[in-house]
Design a protein around this motif. Structure first.
Motif, PDB file in Angstrom:
ATOM      1  N   TYR A 161      -8.702  -4.836   1.584  1.00 31.08           N
ATOM      2  CA  TYR A 161      -8.006  -3.594   1.231  1.00 31.08           C
ATOM      3  C   TYR A 161      -8.309  -2.481   2.232  1.00 31.08           C
ATOM      4  O   TYR A 161      -7.436  -1.665   2.549  1.00 31.08           O
ATOM      5  CB  TYR A 161      -8.395  -3.152  -0.181  1.00 31.08           C
ATOM      6  N   HIS A 170      -5.694  -0.545   4.960  1.00 30.19           N
ATOM      7  CA  HIS A 170      -5.616   0.906   5.155  1.00 30.19           C
ATOM      8  C   HIS A 170      -5.931   1.278   6.611  1.00 30.19           C
ATOM      9  O   HIS A 170      -6.191   2.450   6.913  1.00 30.19           O
ATOM     10  CB  HIS A 170      -6.597   1.625   4.224  1.00 30.19           C
ATOM     11  N   HIS A 177      -5.835   0.812  -5.119  1.00 33.40           N
ATOM     12  CA  HIS A 177      -6.599  -0.129  -4.303  1.00 33.40           C
ATOM     13  C   HIS A 177      -7.902   0.484  -3.792  1.00 33.40           C
ATOM     14  O   HIS A 177      -8.929  -0.201  -3.732  1.00 33.40           O
ATOM     15  CB  HIS A 177      -5.739  -0.625  -3.139  1.00 33.40           C
ATOM     16  N   ILE A 210       0.841  -1.193   0.000  1.00 31.03           N
ATOM     17  CA  ILE A 210       0.000   0.000   0.000  1.00 31.03           C
ATOM     18  C   ILE A 210       0.880   1.249   0.000  1.00 31.03           C
ATOM     19  O   ILE A 210       1.497   1.595   1.013  1.00 31.03           O
ATOM     20  CB  ILE A 210      -0.943   0.017   1.224  1.00 31.03           C
ATOM     21  N   ASN A 211       0.972   1.891  -1.151  1.00 24.85           N
ATOM     22  CA  ASN A 211       1.717   3.146  -1.269  1.00 24.85           C
ATOM     23  C   ASN A 211       0.723   4.300  -1.216  1.00 24.85           C
ATOM     24  O   ASN A 211      -0.023   4.540  -2.167  1.00 24.85           O
ATOM     25  CB  ASN A 211       2.506   3.177  -2.580  1.00 24.85           C
ATOM     26  N   ARG A 212       0.703   5.008  -0.112  1.00 26.94           N
ATOM     27  CA  ARG A 212      -0.313   6.033   0.102  1.00 26.94           C
ATOM     28  C   ARG A 212       0.106   7.394  -0.448  1.00 26.94           C
ATOM     29  O   ARG A 212       1.260   7.798  -0.313  1.00 26.94           O
ATOM     30  CB  ARG A 212      -0.620   6.165   1.591  1.00 26.94           C
ATOM     31  N   THR A 213      -0.861   8.058  -1.041  1.00 28.68           N
ATOM     32  CA  THR A 213      -0.707   9.449  -1.454  1.00 28.68           C
ATOM     33  C   THR A 213      -1.995  10.179  -1.090  1.00 28.68           C
ATOM     34  O   THR A 213      -3.030   9.550  -0.841  1.00 28.68           O
ATOM     35  CB  THR A 213      -0.460   9.569  -2.971  1.00 28.68           C
ATOM     36  N   SER A 235      -3.907   4.338  -1.075  1.00 25.27           N
ATOM     37  CA  SER A 235      -3.427   3.851  -2.365  1.00 25.27           C
ATOM     38  C   SER A 235      -4.523   4.122  -3.387  1.00 25.27           C
ATOM     39  O   SER A 235      -5.629   3.586  -3.273  1.00 25.27           O
ATOM     40  CB  SER A 235      -3.134   2.349  -2.294  1.00 25.27           C
ATOM     41  N   HIS A 236      -4.224   4.963  -4.367  1.00 30.74           N
ATOM     42  CA  HIS A 236      -5.239   5.317  -5.365  1.00 30.74           C
ATOM     43  C   HIS A 236      -5.780   4.069  -6.055  1.00 30.74           C
ATOM     44  O   HIS A 236      -7.000   3.903  -6.202  1.00 30.74           O
ATOM     45  CB  HIS A 236      -4.636   6.265  -6.405  1.00 30.74           C
TER      46      HIS A 236
END
Length: 360
Positions: free
Chosen positions: A333, A337, A246, A196-199, A243-244
Protein backbone atom coordinates in the motif's frame (compact mmCIF):
# COMPACT_ATOMS: atom_id res chain seq x y z
CA UNK A 1 14.53 -38.07 27.33
CA UNK A 2 14.42 -34.63 28.92
CA UNK A 3 18.04 -33.60 29.67
CA UNK A 4 16.74 -31.29 32.40
CA UNK A 5 14.83 -34.00 34.26
CA UNK A 6 17.48 -34.37 36.95
CA UNK A 7 18.57 -30.74 37.32
CA UNK A 8 17.18 -27.33 36.38
CA UNK A 9 18.63 -25.61 33.31
CA UNK A 10 21.19 -22.86 33.92
CA UNK A 11 20.24 -19.18 33.82
CA UNK A 12 16.88 -17.44 33.88
CA UNK A 13 14.30 -18.36 31.27
CA UNK A 14 14.77 -14.99 29.55
CA UNK A 15 18.50 -15.64 29.28
CA UNK A 16 17.76 -19.07 27.85
CA UNK A 17 15.39 -17.52 25.29
CA UNK A 18 18.20 -15.24 24.11
CA UNK A 19 20.63 -18.16 23.99
CA UNK A 20 18.14 -20.22 22.01
CA UNK A 21 17.69 -17.46 19.44
CA UNK A 22 21.44 -17.05 19.09
CA UNK A 23 21.93 -20.80 18.71
CA UNK A 24 19.21 -21.07 16.05
CA UNK A 25 20.67 -18.16 14.09
CA UNK A 26 24.12 -19.73 14.28
CA UNK A 27 22.80 -23.11 13.16
CA UNK A 28 21.08 -21.50 10.18
CA UNK A 29 24.46 -20.26 8.95
CA UNK A 30 26.38 -23.38 10.05
CA UNK A 31 24.02 -26.31 9.34
CA UNK A 32 26.84 -28.88 9.44
CA UNK A 33 27.89 -28.00 12.99
CA UNK A 34 26.95 -31.11 14.98
CA UNK A 35 27.69 -29.40 18.29
CA UNK A 36 25.26 -26.59 17.53
CA UNK A 37 22.60 -29.08 16.43
CA UNK A 38 22.97 -30.98 19.69
CA UNK A 39 22.73 -27.74 21.67
CA UNK A 40 19.52 -26.74 19.88
CA UNK A 41 18.05 -30.21 20.43
CA UNK A 42 18.73 -29.86 24.15
CA UNK A 43 17.06 -26.45 24.24
CA UNK A 44 13.97 -27.95 22.59
CA UNK A 45 13.39 -29.85 25.84
CA UNK A 46 13.59 -26.76 28.06
CA UNK A 47 10.86 -26.70 30.74
CA UNK A 48 9.88 -23.12 29.79
CA UNK A 49 7.56 -22.99 26.79
CA UNK A 50 9.00 -19.63 25.72
CA UNK A 51 12.34 -21.31 25.02
CA UNK A 52 10.74 -24.19 23.14
CA UNK A 53 8.74 -21.64 21.13
CA UNK A 54 11.96 -20.09 19.83
CA UNK A 55 13.07 -23.51 18.60
CA UNK A 56 9.67 -24.16 17.02
CA UNK A 57 9.82 -20.88 15.11
CA UNK A 58 13.26 -21.68 13.72
CA UNK A 59 12.43 -25.23 12.59
CA UNK A 60 12.42 -24.46 8.83
CA UNK A 61 16.09 -23.41 9.02
CA UNK A 62 17.34 -26.63 10.65
CA UNK A 63 19.27 -29.42 8.91
CA UNK A 64 17.05 -32.26 7.66
CA UNK A 65 17.96 -34.76 10.38
CA UNK A 66 17.30 -32.32 13.22
CA UNK A 67 14.17 -30.96 11.56
CA UNK A 68 12.63 -34.43 11.25
CA UNK A 69 13.09 -35.15 14.96
CA UNK A 70 12.17 -31.78 16.45
CA UNK A 71 9.24 -31.04 14.14
CA UNK A 72 7.46 -34.15 15.43
CA UNK A 73 8.44 -33.56 19.06
CA UNK A 74 7.41 -29.90 19.16
CA UNK A 75 4.24 -30.37 17.10
CA UNK A 76 3.08 -32.63 19.94
CA UNK A 77 4.20 -30.27 22.69
CA UNK A 78 1.78 -29.92 25.61
CA UNK A 79 1.84 -26.13 25.19
CA UNK A 80 -0.69 -24.99 22.59
CA UNK A 81 1.43 -22.12 21.24
CA UNK A 82 4.54 -24.25 20.84
CA UNK A 83 2.59 -27.01 19.10
CA UNK A 84 0.78 -24.56 16.82
CA UNK A 85 3.99 -22.76 15.87
CA UNK A 86 5.83 -26.03 15.23
CA UNK A 87 3.02 -27.24 13.00
CA UNK A 88 3.10 -24.02 10.98
CA UNK A 89 6.88 -24.21 10.72
CA UNK A 90 6.68 -27.81 9.54
CA UNK A 91 4.11 -26.83 6.92
CA UNK A 92 6.45 -24.18 5.55
CA UNK A 93 9.20 -26.78 5.26
CA UNK A 94 7.01 -29.66 4.05
CA UNK A 95 7.56 -31.10 0.54
CA UNK A 96 5.15 -29.93 -2.15
CA UNK A 97 4.62 -32.37 -5.04
CA UNK A 98 7.96 -33.98 -4.32
CA UNK A 99 9.79 -30.65 -4.17
CA UNK A 100 10.76 -28.59 -1.16
CA UNK A 101 8.51 -25.65 -0.46
CA UNK A 102 9.73 -22.50 -2.16
CA UNK A 103 11.10 -20.37 0.63
CA UNK A 104 12.06 -16.75 -0.11
CA UNK A 105 15.70 -17.81 -0.32
CA UNK A 106 14.93 -20.43 -2.96
CA UNK A 107 12.85 -17.94 -4.92
CA UNK A 108 15.75 -15.51 -4.98
CA UNK A 109 18.13 -18.28 -6.02
CA UNK A 110 15.86 -19.29 -8.90
CA UNK A 111 15.57 -15.65 -9.96
CA UNK A 112 19.35 -15.23 -9.94
CA UNK A 113 19.83 -18.33 -12.09
CA UNK A 114 17.20 -17.18 -14.58
CA UNK A 115 18.75 -13.71 -14.72
CA UNK A 116 22.19 -15.18 -15.37
CA UNK A 117 20.83 -17.12 -18.36
CA UNK A 118 18.36 -14.64 -19.83
CA UNK A 119 19.23 -11.24 -18.41
CA UNK A 120 17.94 -9.12 -15.55
CA UNK A 121 15.12 -7.51 -17.55
CA UNK A 122 13.72 -10.87 -18.69
CA UNK A 123 13.96 -12.26 -15.16
CA UNK A 124 12.13 -9.25 -13.71
CA UNK A 125 9.38 -9.51 -16.33
CA UNK A 126 9.00 -13.25 -15.70
CA UNK A 127 8.86 -12.71 -11.94
CA UNK A 128 6.22 -10.01 -12.32
CA UNK A 129 4.09 -12.21 -14.56
CA UNK A 130 4.42 -15.18 -12.21
CA UNK A 131 3.42 -12.97 -9.30
CA UNK A 132 0.30 -11.77 -11.10
CA UNK A 133 -0.73 -15.35 -11.93
CA UNK A 134 -0.25 -16.50 -8.34
CA UNK A 135 -2.11 -13.49 -6.95
CA UNK A 136 -5.06 -14.04 -9.28
CA UNK A 137 -5.40 -17.66 -8.18
CA UNK A 138 -4.91 -16.60 -4.55
CA UNK A 139 -7.70 -14.06 -4.83
CA UNK A 140 -10.12 -16.50 -6.44
CA UNK A 141 -9.41 -19.18 -3.86
CA UNK A 142 -9.79 -16.74 -0.96
CA UNK A 143 -13.13 -15.47 -2.28
CA UNK A 144 -14.41 -19.03 -2.72
CA UNK A 145 -13.38 -20.02 0.80
CA UNK A 146 -14.95 -16.89 2.30
CA UNK A 147 -18.20 -17.61 0.48
CA UNK A 148 -18.28 -21.09 1.98
CA UNK A 149 -17.39 -19.91 5.49
CA UNK A 150 -20.11 -17.25 5.37
CA UNK A 151 -22.72 -20.00 5.23
CA UNK A 152 -21.56 -21.47 8.53
CA UNK A 153 -22.08 -19.24 11.51
CA UNK A 154 -23.51 -19.50 15.02
CA UNK A 155 -25.44 -17.08 17.18
CA UNK A 156 -26.65 -17.20 20.79
CA UNK A 157 -29.86 -19.03 19.83
CA UNK A 158 -27.84 -21.94 18.52
CA UNK A 159 -26.33 -22.51 21.97
CA UNK A 160 -29.52 -22.67 24.04
CA UNK A 161 -30.26 -26.36 23.57
CA UNK A 162 -26.69 -27.64 23.51
CA UNK A 163 -24.64 -29.36 26.17
CA UNK A 164 -21.61 -27.67 27.69
CA UNK A 165 -19.29 -29.85 25.60
CA UNK A 166 -21.17 -29.06 22.39
CA UNK A 167 -21.10 -25.37 23.20
CA UNK A 168 -17.36 -25.51 23.83
CA UNK A 169 -16.79 -27.27 20.51
CA UNK A 170 -18.99 -24.73 18.72
CA UNK A 171 -17.04 -21.86 20.26
CA UNK A 172 -13.79 -23.48 19.20
CA UNK A 173 -15.20 -23.78 15.71
CA UNK A 174 -16.20 -20.12 15.75
CA UNK A 175 -12.68 -19.07 16.69
CA UNK A 176 -11.26 -21.17 13.88
CA UNK A 177 -13.80 -19.77 11.45
CA UNK A 178 -12.98 -16.20 12.49
CA UNK A 179 -9.28 -16.86 11.98
CA UNK A 180 -9.89 -18.29 8.51
CA UNK A 181 -12.18 -15.41 7.55
CA UNK A 182 -9.52 -12.93 8.62
CA UNK A 183 -6.82 -14.85 6.76
CA UNK A 184 -8.89 -14.93 3.57
CA UNK A 185 -9.56 -11.20 3.89
CA UNK A 186 -5.83 -10.52 4.24
CA UNK A 187 -5.11 -12.69 1.20
CA UNK A 188 -7.63 -10.71 -0.83
CA UNK A 189 -6.18 -7.39 0.32
CA UNK A 190 -2.75 -8.57 -0.76
CA UNK A 191 -3.76 -10.21 -4.04
CA UNK A 192 -6.11 -7.55 -5.38
CA UNK A 193 -4.35 -4.23 -6.05
CA UNK A 194 -6.73 -1.56 -4.78
CA UNK A 195 -7.80 1.62 -6.48
CA UNK A 196 -6.14 4.46 -4.58
CA UNK A 197 -8.50 7.42 -4.34
CA UNK A 198 -6.50 10.18 -2.69
CA UNK A 199 -7.86 12.98 -0.56
CA UNK A 200 -6.14 15.44 1.77
CA UNK A 201 -5.88 13.66 5.13
CA UNK A 202 -4.58 14.69 8.54
CA UNK A 203 -2.07 12.20 9.93
CA UNK A 204 -3.10 12.79 13.56
CA UNK A 205 -6.70 11.83 12.80
CA UNK A 206 -5.63 8.64 11.03
CA UNK A 207 -3.26 7.69 13.87
CA UNK A 208 -6.03 8.16 16.44
CA UNK A 209 -8.38 5.98 14.39
CA UNK A 210 -5.68 3.37 13.81
CA UNK A 211 -4.74 3.12 17.49
CA UNK A 212 -8.38 2.72 18.51
CA UNK A 213 -8.84 -0.04 15.93
CA UNK A 214 -5.64 -1.83 16.97
CA UNK A 215 -6.59 -1.80 20.66
CA UNK A 216 -10.09 -3.01 19.84
CA UNK A 217 -8.70 -5.97 17.89
CA UNK A 218 -6.23 -6.91 20.63
CA UNK A 219 -8.73 -6.61 23.47
CA UNK A 220 -11.32 -8.45 21.39
CA UNK A 221 -8.93 -11.40 21.38
CA UNK A 222 -8.82 -11.33 25.19
CA UNK A 223 -5.51 -9.51 25.59
CA UNK A 224 -4.63 -6.28 27.35
CA UNK A 225 -2.50 -3.28 26.44
CA UNK A 226 -2.74 -1.69 29.89
CA UNK A 227 1.03 -1.92 30.46
CA UNK A 228 1.91 -0.32 27.14
CA UNK A 229 2.22 3.44 26.79
CA UNK A 230 1.18 4.89 23.44
CA UNK A 231 2.57 8.22 22.28
CA UNK A 232 2.14 10.19 19.09
CA UNK A 233 4.53 13.04 18.38
CA UNK A 234 3.34 14.36 15.06
CA UNK A 235 4.24 17.42 13.05
CA UNK A 236 1.50 20.04 13.27
CA UNK A 237 1.27 20.19 9.48
CA UNK A 238 1.44 16.43 8.91
CA UNK A 239 -1.03 16.06 6.06
CA UNK A 240 -0.83 14.20 2.77
CA UNK A 241 -2.95 13.21 -0.22
CA UNK A 242 -3.64 9.55 0.50
CA UNK A 243 -6.37 6.96 0.50
CA UNK A 244 -7.83 7.30 3.99
CA UNK A 245 -8.88 3.63 4.12
CA UNK A 246 -5.60 2.15 2.93
CA UNK A 247 -3.29 4.45 4.89
CA UNK A 248 -5.31 3.93 8.08
CA UNK A 249 -5.04 0.18 7.47
CA UNK A 250 -1.25 0.54 7.22
CA UNK A 251 -1.08 2.51 10.47
CA UNK A 252 -3.43 0.09 12.24
CA UNK A 253 -1.30 -2.88 11.29
CA UNK A 254 1.97 -1.24 12.30
CA UNK A 255 0.61 0.02 15.64
CA UNK A 256 -1.00 -3.35 16.38
CA UNK A 257 2.29 -5.12 15.63
CA UNK A 258 4.07 -2.72 17.96
CA UNK A 259 1.62 -3.33 20.79
CA UNK A 260 1.70 -7.11 20.33
CA UNK A 261 5.50 -7.09 20.32
CA UNK A 262 5.32 -6.61 24.10
CA UNK A 263 3.35 -9.82 24.71
CA UNK A 264 4.97 -12.29 27.10
CA UNK A 265 2.02 -14.65 27.42
CA UNK A 266 -1.39 -15.10 25.78
CA UNK A 267 -2.95 -12.62 28.23
CA UNK A 268 -0.06 -10.52 29.55
CA UNK A 269 2.26 -7.87 28.14
CA UNK A 270 5.48 -6.42 29.49
CA UNK A 271 5.66 -2.70 30.19
CA UNK A 272 6.86 -0.63 27.28
CA UNK A 273 5.83 1.93 24.73
CA UNK A 274 4.79 2.36 21.13
CA UNK A 275 5.59 5.75 19.63
CA UNK A 276 4.44 7.25 16.34
CA UNK A 277 6.40 10.24 15.08
CA UNK A 278 6.36 12.19 11.85
CA UNK A 279 8.62 14.54 9.98
CA UNK A 280 8.13 16.70 6.92
CA UNK A 281 11.03 16.28 4.51
CA UNK A 282 10.48 18.68 1.66
CA UNK A 283 7.59 17.42 -0.43
CA UNK A 284 7.22 14.15 1.44
CA UNK A 285 5.89 13.00 4.80
CA UNK A 286 7.95 10.55 6.87
CA UNK A 287 6.24 8.42 9.53
CA UNK A 288 7.91 6.19 12.12
CA UNK A 289 6.33 3.55 14.38
CA UNK A 290 8.71 2.33 17.09
CA UNK A 291 8.14 -0.20 19.87
CA UNK A 292 10.12 -1.43 22.87
CA UNK A 293 9.19 -5.08 22.38
CA UNK A 294 11.44 -8.10 22.07
CA UNK A 295 12.78 -7.21 18.65
CA UNK A 296 13.70 -9.62 15.88
CA UNK A 297 16.66 -11.86 15.23
CA UNK A 298 18.82 -11.14 12.16
CA UNK A 299 17.28 -14.17 10.44
CA UNK A 300 13.71 -13.02 11.13
CA UNK A 301 14.56 -9.48 10.04
CA UNK A 302 16.08 -10.60 6.74
CA UNK A 303 12.97 -12.62 5.91
CA UNK A 304 10.57 -9.83 6.78
CA UNK A 305 12.51 -7.37 4.63
CA UNK A 306 11.61 -9.44 1.58
CA UNK A 307 7.95 -8.48 2.19
CA UNK A 308 6.76 -11.88 0.98
CA UNK A 309 3.64 -13.32 2.68
CA UNK A 310 4.38 -16.10 5.14
CA UNK A 311 6.96 -14.48 7.42
CA UNK A 312 5.35 -13.02 10.52
CA UNK A 313 6.82 -10.42 12.86
CA UNK A 314 4.92 -11.98 15.76
CA UNK A 315 6.75 -14.55 17.85
CA UNK A 316 3.55 -16.28 18.90
CA UNK A 317 3.64 -15.43 22.59
CA UNK A 318 0.53 -13.30 22.32
CA UNK A 319 -3.00 -14.24 21.45
CA UNK A 320 -2.02 -15.72 18.11
CA UNK A 321 0.83 -15.80 15.71
CA UNK A 322 0.49 -13.57 12.70
CA UNK A 323 -0.89 -14.44 9.29
CA UNK A 324 2.26 -13.25 7.56
CA UNK A 325 0.28 -10.90 5.30
CA UNK A 326 0.17 -7.73 7.41
CA UNK A 327 3.60 -6.26 6.68
CA UNK A 328 3.59 -7.23 2.96
CA UNK A 329 0.21 -5.51 2.62
CA UNK A 330 1.55 -2.40 4.37
CA UNK A 331 4.56 -2.40 2.07
CA UNK A 332 2.37 -2.81 -1.00
CA UNK A 333 0.00 0.00 0.00
CA UNK A 334 2.88 2.37 0.70
CA UNK A 335 4.40 1.54 -2.69
CA UNK A 336 1.03 2.21 -4.35
CA UNK A 337 1.22 5.67 -2.77
CA UNK A 338 4.63 6.11 -4.48
CA UNK A 339 6.40 5.78 -1.15
CA UNK A 340 8.88 3.48 0.55
CA UNK A 341 8.83 1.37 3.74
CA UNK A 342 11.85 0.19 5.72
CA UNK A 343 12.27 -2.05 8.75
CA UNK A 344 14.88 -1.92 11.51
CA UNK A 345 15.04 -4.18 14.56
CA UNK A 346 17.46 -5.33 17.22
CA UNK A 347 16.81 -8.35 19.37
CA UNK A 348 15.87 -7.28 22.87
CA UNK A 349 15.65 -3.61 21.86
CA UNK A 350 12.48 -3.35 19.80
CA UNK A 351 11.50 -2.66 16.22
CA UNK A 352 11.16 0.52 14.19
CA UNK A 353 9.25 0.73 10.93
CA UNK A 354 9.53 3.87 8.82
CA UNK A 355 7.70 4.83 5.69
CA UNK A 356 7.47 7.97 3.64
CA UNK A 357 4.88 9.10 1.14
CA UNK A 358 4.59 12.17 -1.09
CA UNK A 359 2.58 14.96 0.50
CA UNK A 360 1.00 16.03 -2.79
Amino acid sequence: MNPYSSSPPPGTWMERVSLARAACAALASQPDDAGLAEKVATMAADPKWEVRLVIAEALPTFPDSLFRVLSITLANDHNFYVAKTATKSADRRAPVSGLEAATPGKIQLAFNRFAAQHGQAAASAAAQFAGLVVERHMSRAAHDIKNILTQFNFNDDDFRSTTAAQKKNAQRYQRGRSYLMNLMTMMIHYAEPPVINRTSENLADMVTEAYSSAVSQIEGAGNSVANIRFESRLHSEATAFVSHFHMTMVLTNLIKNGLEAHAISPTESRAGSVTVTSEIQGDRLSVEVADEGGGLSPLELSRLREFIPGSSSKRGAGSSSGSGYGLPICHRYVILHNGELTLQSAEGRGTTIRFWIPRN
